[in-house]
Design an enzyme around this catalytic site. Sequence first.
Site, mmCIF file in Angstrom:
data_model
loop_
_atom_site.group_PDB
_atom_site.id
_atom_site.type_symbol
_atom_site.label_atom_id
_atom_site.label_comp_id
_atom_site.label_asym_id
_atom_site.label_seq_id
_atom_site.Cartn_x
_atom_site.Cartn_y
_atom_site.Cartn_z
ATOM 1 N N GLU A 1 -8.920 1.015 -1.346
ATOM 2 C CA GLU A 1 -9.371 0.567 0.162
ATOM 3 C C GLU A 1 -8.332 0.822 1.058
ATOM 4 O O GLU A 1 -7.872 -0.022 1.753
ATOM 5 C CB GLU A 1 -9.964 -0.924 0.020
ATOM 6 N N CYS A 54 4.960 -8.569 30.494
ATOM 7 C CA CYS A 54 6.273 -9.641 30.674
ATOM 8 C C CYS A 54 6.545 -10.377 29.377
ATOM 9 O O CYS A 54 6.611 -11.347 29.330
ATOM 10 C CB CYS A 54 5.665 -10.537 31.915
HETATM 11 C C1 LIG Z 1 -5.727 -4.066 5.696
HETATM 12 C C2 LIG Z 1 -6.249 -4.161 4.386
HETATM 13 C C3 LIG Z 1 -6.415 -3.006 3.564
HETATM 14 C C4 LIG Z 1 -5.887 -1.569 4.211
HETATM 15 O O1 LIG Z 1 -4.320 -1.598 4.404
HETATM 16 P P1 LIG Z 1 -3.821 -0.199 4.801
HETATM 17 O O2 LIG Z 1 -2.344 -0.602 4.756
HETATM 18 O O3 LIG Z 1 -4.229 0.229 6.275
HETATM 19 O O4 LIG Z 1 -4.246 0.750 3.748
HETATM 20 C C5 LIG Z 1 -7.109 -3.019 2.512
HETATM 21 N N1 LIG Z 1 -7.605 -3.910 1.874
HETATM 22 C C6 LIG Z 1 -7.310 -5.176 2.343
HETATM 23 C C7 LIG Z 1 -7.892 -6.519 1.714
HETATM 24 C C8 LIG Z 1 -6.728 -5.276 3.701
HETATM 25 O O5 LIG Z 1 -6.601 -6.771 4.172
#
Ligand SMILES: *Cc1c(COP(=O)(O)O)cnc(C)c1O
Length: 441
Positions: A291, A359
């Site tokens: 993901e 600011c």
């Molecule tokens: C933010 C996040 C991602 C993606 O992270 P990247 O650094 O953009 O690849 C994937 N899974 C979860 C649970 C996240 O919180």
Amino acid sequence: MPSVHVDRQRVDDYLQAMANKTLPFTLEELEGIAAQVPTPFHIYHEALIRENARRFARAFAWVPGGFKNYFAVKALPNPYILEILKEEGMGMDCSSKAELLLCQATGILGQEIIFTSNDTPAQEYQKAAELGAIINLDDFSHIDYLDKALGGLPETLCFRYNPGPLKQGNVIIGKPEEAKYGLTQNQILEAYRIVKQRGVKNFGLHTMVASNELNPEYFVETAVMLFELAVDIKSRSGVEVSFINLGGGIGIPYRPEQEAVDLERLSSGIEAAYRRILEPAGLGSVRVVMENGRMVTGPYGWLVSRALHKKDIYKQYLGLDACMANLMRPGMYGAYHHISVPARVGGPTKVYDVTGSLCENNDKFAIDREIPDPVLGDLVVIHDTGAHGHSMGFNYNGKLRSSEVLYQGPGKWRVIRRAESYHDLFATLDHPGLSSVLNSL
Ligand SMILES: *Cc1c(COP(=O)(O)O)cnc(C)c1O
């Protein structure tokens, strides 16, 4: 695959040039866009996003049942971008109701969504379930909470694992045992046993322990950890997980001297672990998914602004018409973002603190940075803003959020989000004096 034309030669040339932070647009193209779309704006390069997505999928072609990256919507929550990624075969990783609504709007439904949230309100679980999303629970106590919210557990359920002291985190995400996310090892074993008894049929296992990590070995180690845990879960609770989500966090080379993660190497390391650990345990049909957000869109976005003021006091300052409200990462965690001045390439350089107008003294895109010395009014381009850029924006000091432009090839571009207006900014304030001021604008 959609029939969108990607000019491979041009893309390959550019990927080569990207290592030197060369822009994939000419100065004339950018000035042409800026003549119609006031700066600052973020611009995203469609062909490069597509080509990178295809490369990523090809690297993981070995995965039984098909690899999928669920794009972390929070990185670039624009439905036009989600549509492109959907066409390239990605699913979506959501953590809030707003992100689920964007998926619904773009026809991304069912198991194309994984809902990885924490501290989750019941109505967000209900929305995720309504769309048929895979729900990924962040805590043991959420089994009962979800059961109550939905009036029963879904058929498919995933759990987020927090390895605690078993795994070193990295700088952005911190140490796992100090992170608020996930279940402990003992909890997760018990969780699978319990939800199986309560009728859950398909099981997933997830972790997310890295952020902006450039070392492919880190992800191989994470895979080994999860694969071993899946074997343990099978032997101790009788549950066979059907998918393992290695999380996101693949880093990008923000600095010119850094190298992009070698996806083929990353994938082959994970494949070797899969053959060694999962297959002998009878888990040879487990799907591997990820993901990632940052590596999907991050390098293919730029914040385009103009040089507004120069200031000579104890240090030299270059003030832009963009500020931290358009790109928070440098001010928030001192992140490096490369800066180009396309009209002055190869010209004399100067060391500046590059600032915005908030600011807040941390409203700086760069500190003590040597850049080509711009003339006031020149375009100044900040690199790698395609993920966690516009989306982290805010309205402090009454700053308006910028527009977003999709670049679709020479002479072809479209505005995929207009800039905010003062009407937008004050839309939630019902005040007669303010209404007449807005009407006079
Ligand atoms: C933010 C996040 C991602 C993606 O992270 P990247 O650094 O953009 O690849 C994937 N899974 C979860 C649970 C996240 O919180």
